[in-house]
Design a protein around this motif. Structure first.
Motif, PDB file in Angstrom:
ATOM      1  N   ARG A 382      -7.546 -25.743 -37.256  1.00  0.00           N
ATOM      2  CA  ARG A 382      -8.724 -26.087 -36.467  1.00  0.00           C
ATOM      3  C   ARG A 382      -9.891 -25.152 -36.804  1.00  0.00           C
ATOM      4  NH1 ARG A 382      -7.738 -29.353 -31.957  1.00  0.00           N
ATOM      5  NH2 ARG A 382      -5.540 -29.801 -31.575  1.00  0.00           N
ATOM      6  N   ARG A 383     -11.086 -25.656 -36.564  1.00  0.00           N
ATOM      7  CA  ARG A 383     -12.274 -24.836 -36.795  1.00  0.00           C
ATOM      8  C   ARG A 383     -12.423 -23.796 -35.692  1.00  0.00           C
ATOM      9  NH1 ARG A 383     -17.305 -28.493 -36.955  1.00  0.00           N
ATOM     10  NH2 ARG A 383     -18.259 -26.439 -37.250  1.00  0.00           N
ATOM     11  N   HIS A 384     -13.000 -22.649 -36.058  1.00  0.00           N
ATOM     12  CA  HIS A 384     -13.332 -21.645 -35.052  1.00  0.00           C
ATOM     13  C   HIS A 384     -14.507 -20.822 -35.572  1.00  0.00           C
ATOM     14  CE1 HIS A 384     -11.679 -18.131 -37.187  1.00  0.00           C
ATOM     15  NE2 HIS A 384     -10.719 -18.930 -37.582  1.00  0.00           N
ATOM     16  N   PRO A 385     -15.294 -20.276 -34.682  1.00  0.00           N
ATOM     17  CA  PRO A 385     -16.543 -19.618 -35.090  1.00  0.00           C
ATOM     18  C   PRO A 385     -16.407 -18.157 -35.483  1.00  0.00           C
ATOM     19  CG  PRO A 385     -16.425 -19.707 -32.693  1.00  0.00           C
ATOM     20  CD  PRO A 385     -15.189 -20.399 -33.208  1.00  0.00           C
ATOM     21  N   TRP A 386     -15.206 -17.626 -35.583  1.00  0.00           N
ATOM     22  CA  TRP A 386     -15.032 -16.214 -35.875  1.00  0.00           C
ATOM     23  C   TRP A 386     -14.792 -16.005 -37.354  1.00  0.00           C
ATOM     24  CZ3 TRP A 386     -12.962 -18.735 -31.664  1.00  0.00           C
ATOM     25  CH2 TRP A 386     -13.524 -18.376 -30.438  1.00  0.00           C
ATOM     26  N   PRO A 387     -15.073 -14.814 -37.868  1.00  0.00           N
ATOM     27  CA  PRO A 387     -14.886 -14.566 -39.315  1.00  0.00           C
ATOM     28  C   PRO A 387     -13.444 -14.822 -39.755  1.00  0.00           C
ATOM     29  CG  PRO A 387     -16.164 -12.800 -38.293  1.00  0.00           C
ATOM     30  CD  PRO A 387     -15.654 -13.655 -37.173  1.00  0.00           C
ATOM     31  N   ALA A 388     -13.303 -15.263 -40.998  1.00  0.00           N
ATOM     32  CA  ALA A 388     -11.973 -15.616 -41.501  1.00  0.00           C
ATOM     33  C   ALA A 388     -11.033 -14.422 -41.529  1.00  0.00           C
ATOM     34  CB  ALA A 388     -12.098 -16.213 -42.903  1.00  0.00           C
ATOM     35  N   TRP A 389     -11.582 -13.218 -41.741  1.00  0.00           N
ATOM     36  CA  TRP A 389     -10.688 -12.063 -41.833  1.00  0.00           C
ATOM     37  C   TRP A 389      -9.992 -11.771 -40.512  1.00  0.00           C
ATOM     38  CZ3 TRP A 389     -12.106  -8.332 -38.418  1.00  0.00           C
ATOM     39  CH2 TRP A 389     -13.437  -8.280 -38.024  1.00  0.00           C
ATOM     40  N   MET A 390     -10.500 -12.295 -39.410  1.00  0.00           N
ATOM     41  CA  MET A 390      -9.858 -12.060 -38.118  1.00  0.00           C
ATOM     42  C   MET A 390      -8.516 -12.773 -38.004  1.00  0.00           C
ATOM     43  SD  MET A 390     -12.699 -12.010 -35.089  1.00  0.00           S
ATOM     44  CE  MET A 390     -13.790 -10.610 -34.855  1.00  0.00           C
ATOM     45  N   THR A 391      -8.297 -13.791 -38.802  1.00  0.00           N
ATOM     46  CA  THR A 391      -7.044 -14.545 -38.700  1.00  0.00           C
ATOM     47  C   THR A 391      -5.866 -13.772 -39.276  1.00  0.00           C
ATOM     48  OG1 THR A 391      -7.407 -15.633 -40.846  1.00  0.00           O
ATOM     49  CG2 THR A 391      -8.308 -16.699 -38.878  1.00  0.00           C
ATOM     50  N   GLU A 392      -6.110 -12.689 -39.978  1.00  0.00           N
ATOM     51  CA  GLU A 392      -5.027 -11.946 -40.613  1.00  0.00           C
ATOM     52  C   GLU A 392      -4.611 -10.720 -39.812  1.00  0.00           C
ATOM     53  OE1 GLU A 392      -3.517 -13.132 -43.150  1.00  0.00           O
ATOM     54  OE2 GLU A 392      -4.910 -14.789 -43.471  1.00  0.00           O
ATOM     55  N   SER A 393      -5.143 -10.526 -38.615  1.00  0.00           N
ATOM     56  CA  SER A 393      -4.830  -9.314 -37.869  1.00  0.00           C
ATOM     57  C   SER A 393      -4.918  -9.603 -36.383  1.00  0.00           C
ATOM     58  CB  SER A 393      -5.800  -8.195 -38.272  1.00  0.00           C
ATOM     59  OG  SER A 393      -7.102  -8.525 -37.849  1.00  0.00           O
ATOM     60  N   ASP A 394      -4.845  -8.541 -35.599  1.00  0.00           N
ATOM     61  CA  ASP A 394      -4.952  -8.662 -34.148  1.00  0.00           C
ATOM     62  C   ASP A 394      -6.398  -8.679 -33.676  1.00  0.00           C
ATOM     63  OD1 ASP A 394      -2.215  -8.675 -33.843  1.00  0.00           O
ATOM     64  OD2 ASP A 394      -2.076  -6.497 -33.672  1.00  0.00           O
ATOM     65  N   ASP A 395      -7.343  -8.680 -34.621  1.00  0.00           N
ATOM     66  CA  ASP A 395      -8.753  -8.606 -34.223  1.00  0.00           C
ATOM     67  C   ASP A 395      -9.173  -9.819 -33.404  1.00  0.00           C
ATOM     68  OD1 ASP A 395      -9.237  -6.150 -35.458  1.00  0.00           O
ATOM     69  OD2 ASP A 395      -9.494  -7.116 -37.395  1.00  0.00           O
ATOM     70  N   LEU A 396      -8.664 -11.004 -33.765  1.00  0.00           N
ATOM     71  CA  LEU A 396      -9.037 -12.214 -33.034  1.00  0.00           C
ATOM     72  C   LEU A 396      -8.559 -12.128 -31.585  1.00  0.00           C
ATOM     73  CD1 LEU A 396     -10.404 -14.957 -33.385  1.00  0.00           C
ATOM     74  CD2 LEU A 396      -8.185 -15.913 -33.991  1.00  0.00           C
ATOM     75  N   VAL A 397      -7.296 -11.725 -31.396  1.00  0.00           N
ATOM     76  CA  VAL A 397      -6.755 -11.591 -30.045  1.00  0.00           C
ATOM     77  C   VAL A 397      -7.487 -10.476 -29.295  1.00  0.00           C
ATOM     78  CG1 VAL A 397      -4.677 -11.069 -28.703  1.00  0.00           C
ATOM     79  CG2 VAL A 397      -4.514 -12.488 -30.755  1.00  0.00           C
ATOM     80  N   SER A 398      -7.812  -9.400 -29.980  1.00  0.00           N
ATOM     81  CA  SER A 398      -8.554  -8.311 -29.340  1.00  0.00           C
ATOM     82  C   SER A 398      -9.913  -8.788 -28.853  1.00  0.00           C
ATOM     83  CB  SER A 398      -8.721  -7.149 -30.324  1.00  0.00           C
ATOM     84  OG  SER A 398      -7.477  -6.636 -30.734  1.00  0.00           O
ATOM     85  N   THR A 399     -10.558  -9.638 -29.652  1.00  0.00           N
ATOM     86  CA  THR A 399     -11.862 -10.169 -29.256  1.00  0.00           C
ATOM     87  C   THR A 399     -11.737 -11.028 -28.007  1.00  0.00           C
ATOM     88  OG1 THR A 399     -12.622 -10.154 -31.549  1.00  0.00           O
ATOM     89  CG2 THR A 399     -13.800 -11.575 -30.020  1.00  0.00           C
ATOM     90  N   TRP A 400     -10.735 -11.883 -27.989  1.00  0.00           N
ATOM     91  CA  TRP A 400     -10.535 -12.755 -26.820  1.00  0.00           C
ATOM     92  C   TRP A 400     -10.172 -11.933 -25.582  1.00  0.00           C
ATOM     93  CZ3 TRP A 400      -7.137 -16.800 -29.829  1.00  0.00           C
ATOM     94  CH2 TRP A 400      -7.972 -17.566 -30.651  1.00  0.00           C
ATOM     95  N   LEU A 401      -9.343 -10.921 -25.761  1.00  0.00           N
ATOM     96  CA  LEU A 401      -8.978 -10.073 -24.616  1.00  0.00           C
ATOM     97  C   LEU A 401     -10.201  -9.360 -24.048  1.00  0.00           C
ATOM     98  CD1 LEU A 401      -5.596  -8.482 -25.770  1.00  0.00           C
ATOM     99  CD2 LEU A 401      -5.940 -10.055 -23.853  1.00  0.00           C
ATOM    100  N   SER A 402     -11.075  -8.885 -24.921  1.00  0.00           N
ATOM    101  CA  SER A 402     -12.290  -8.226 -24.434  1.00  0.00           C
ATOM    102  C   SER A 402     -13.156  -9.202 -23.649  1.00  0.00           C
ATOM    103  CB  SER A 402     -13.074  -7.650 -25.611  1.00  0.00           C
ATOM    104  OG  SER A 402     -13.560  -8.682 -26.459  1.00  0.00           O
ATOM    105  N   MET A 403     -13.163 -10.484 -24.051  1.00  0.00           N
ATOM    106  CA  MET A 403     -13.896 -11.488 -23.282  1.00  0.00           C
ATOM    107  C   MET A 403     -13.300 -11.675 -21.886  1.00  0.00           C
ATOM    108  SD  MET A 403     -14.516 -14.466 -26.136  1.00  0.00           S
ATOM    109  CE  MET A 403     -15.495 -14.191 -27.614  1.00  0.00           C
ATOM    110  N   SER A 404     -11.988 -11.444 -21.759  1.00  0.00           N
ATOM    111  CA  SER A 404     -11.310 -11.560 -20.466  1.00  0.00           C
ATOM    112  C   SER A 404     -11.339 -10.266 -19.677  1.00  0.00           C
ATOM    113  CB  SER A 404      -9.859 -12.014 -20.676  1.00  0.00           C
ATOM    114  OG  SER A 404      -9.805 -13.308 -21.225  1.00  0.00           O
ATOM    115  N   GLY A 405     -12.029  -9.251 -20.201  1.00  0.00           N
ATOM    116  CA  GLY A 405     -12.142  -7.989 -19.485  1.00  0.00           C
ATOM    117  C   GLY A 405     -10.954  -7.066 -19.657  1.00  0.00           C
ATOM    118  N   VAL A 406     -10.211  -7.217 -20.766  1.00  0.00           N
ATOM    119  CA  VAL A 406      -9.021  -6.392 -21.017  1.00  0.00           C
ATOM    120  C   VAL A 406      -9.240  -5.585 -22.291  1.00  0.00           C
ATOM    121  CG1 VAL A 406      -6.548  -6.411 -21.533  1.00  0.00           C
ATOM    122  CG2 VAL A 406      -7.500  -8.031 -19.876  1.00  0.00           C
ATOM    123  N   GLU A 407      -8.973  -4.295 -22.212  1.00  0.00           N
ATOM    124  CA  GLU A 407      -9.048  -3.451 -23.392  1.00  0.00           C
ATOM    125  C   GLU A 407      -7.748  -3.586 -24.178  1.00  0.00           C
ATOM    126  OE1 GLU A 407      -9.632   1.255 -24.675  1.00  0.00           O
ATOM    127  OE2 GLU A 407      -9.699   0.630 -22.562  1.00  0.00           O
TER     128      GLU A 407
END
Length: 520
Positions: A382-407
């Motif tokens: 599926r399409r997503h607006p985040w950089p492709a390099w985020m799919t290879e690490s925990d960066d994508l999940v970290s970004t979403w968690l920060s949106m939910s107010g979780v460090e």
């Protein structure tokens, strides 16, 4: 044990129909005490035992002699009669009419080698000959237009083995839509049936299946059932895509692997039955769900995963961030968070059909939910607006968690990954063809990229090699020049002059030379 015409020996019908979901339906449907019950075709021992508990006399018709012997040994009750032979052979025996008929396996494994090649309507007519006019009948029907059949990448002649003998695979008179099944059987109730290796996984009322849309509770039940059916099939593409398209068109009931038709009166049944003792009723805009005795109501709306996928595809990052913040404010540590089974309600959310208790923290449960969301997003390409390099690490999940107010700490990400892996759906034995082609294309792109890097490195090495050769030639030329200079008169004169310069007393040296000349 009785024998009628059409028995098969040696033979066995594999994968008899049964499972907890079918038993739950039959438990609701069958009358408390019937006079005569007929079980037609291969069914599990549990189905036969349930019929025996609800009837004064039960006859079980199977075409395999060895299967009949196993049933007789497993169900020794005196009021249970096991009959070996074909359905047309039973008709010739002219038994007394049955007031309950259970043929959940369908009418494809009820004929023997001596039977006439009866088409599906003729087999149904034979079944009605042994049933009382007002009999309660449960009949399974396979769907030739099933999504799993359309996505099956095996050729037609390789889909049926020698252990699956059926007289007619190509039957133009077989009903292949819910409307045709209703007309052919006079069904009062009709379920879309999803089974895996004979075990019924999900039963969903066809009207509810036709009315549901992608991401709603009814669609989730259907997709789970389709995934269970397709789990052992080599597929052309994931069934999720086709099921979403069918749901949008209102055709989800039409592409089910099969149907279970109920004719006649019986006990009240629910809108849906599924694995884990789940049953639910669609009541207007809500589903009344009872999971293991804990009743609740779930809104008939799109789930959170569908909404987040839509926001990501639209590259609506502010909308995604706002939804994630709402999710973070609602989350608790009571149960795992399955975003595909979580539905918006008022200012918060309502969990759907599945609840799994957990002792993890809220942050870890959110991390698991986002890990699972990321896995499903990437697996479906599926399409997503985040950089492709985020799919290879925990960066994508970290970004979403920060949106939910979780460090997102490393410990939270690691624990979330572990929980997500525990909740992951079982993978098919073979990946679907679309995934294979996508992986092959990705591998080709990577190979091309690596080939370019190798070419660049080879070119650099050639340049360096040429530079080294030029430098070596210069060194050799300098050495040759030095050899020639050493042999020249000027170098000899220089050497003599150098030696002369080292003489400390020239007069004494000149006198010594004169004396040597005189002596000679």
């Amino acid at each position: 044990m009785q024998i009628v015409r059409g028995e098969l020996q040696p033979w066995t019908d594999h994968n008899p129909t049964g499972g907890a979901t079918l038993l739950a339906l039959l438990d609701d449907l069958l009358p408390p005490r019937a006079e005569r019950t007929l079980v037609v075709g291969p069914h599990t021992t549990e189905v036969i035992e349930l019929a025996a508990a609800r009837s004064a006399a039960v006859s079980v018709l199977v075409r395999s002699v060895s299967d009949a012997q196993e049933i007789r040994a497993a169900v020794p009750a005196e009021h249970v009669t096991v009959i070996t032979g074909a359905l047309d052979g039973l008709v010739l025996a002219e038994p007394a009419p049955f007031d309950v008929v259970v043929a959940a396996d369908g009418l494809d494994r009820v004929l023997g080698a001596d039977s006439d090649p009866l088409n599906w309507p003729q087999r149904a007519a034979e079944l009605w000959k042994v049933a009382a006019p007002e009999a309660l009948a449960v009949v399974g029907v396979a769907n030739e237009f099933a999504l799993t059949g359309l996505y099956d990448r095996r050729p037609v002649d390789a889909r049926h083995g020698d252990d699956e003998w059926r007289p007619l695979h190509d039957d133009p008179d077989r009903p292949t839509s819910p409307a045709q099944v209703r007309d052919a059987l006079g069904a009062d109730r009709l379920y879309a049936a999803y089974a895996a290796a004979g075990a019924v996984h999900t039963l969903l009322d066809v009207d509810a299946a036709a009315a549901t849309r992608p991401g709603r509770p009814g669609a989730r039940l259907a997709v789970d059932g389709l995934s269970a059916t397709a789990g052992t099939m080599p597929l052309l593409a994931p069934v999720d895509d086709g099921s979403d398209a069918a749901a949008r068109a209102g055709l989800l009931a039409a592409v089910a692997p099969g149907w279970l038709a109920i004719r006649g009166s019986g006990g009240p049944t629910h809108t849906a039955y599924s694995e884990g003792g789940l049953f639910a009723d669609l009541d207007g805009a809500e589903w009344a769900v009872n999971v293991s005795g804990d009743g609740k109501r779930v809104p008939d709306t799109e789930n959170v995963e569908t909404l987040l996928f839509r926001l990501a595809a639209a590259e609506d990052v502010p909308g995604f961030r706002a939804f994630a913040a709402r999710l973070g404010a609602w989350a608790d540590d009571e149960s795992v968070i399955l975003l595909d089974d979580l539905f918006p309600a008022d200012a918060g959310f309502v969990r759907g059909f599945t609840e799994v208790k957990s002792t993890s923290t809220t942050a870890e449960l959110l991390a698991a939910a986002y890990h699972r969301l990321g896995d499903r997003l990437l697996r479906a390409h599926r399409r997503h607006p985040w950089p492709a390099w985020m799919t290879e690490s925990d960066d994508l999940v970290s970004t979403w968690l920060s949106m939910s107010g979780v460090e997102a700490t490393p410990e939270i990400l690691k624990r979330g990954r572990e929980l997500a892996d525990q909740l992951a759906e079982p993978t098919p034995d073979e990946p679907d063809l679309r995934t294979i082609l996508a992986d092959a294309e990705e591998a080709q792109v990577r190979a091309t990229d690596l080939a370019g890097k190798v070419f660049a490195l080879q070119r650099t090495l050639r340049f360096r090699d040429q530079s080294l050769r030029t430098r070596e030639q210069q060194i050799r030329k300098t050495r040759d020049d030095l050899r020639g200079l050493r042999r020249s008169p000027a170098m000899r004169l220089h050497e003599i002059t150098n030696k002369v310069a080292k003489i400390r007393n020239p007069r004494k040296f000149a006198g010594a030379i004169k004396r040597r000349i005189r002596r000679s």
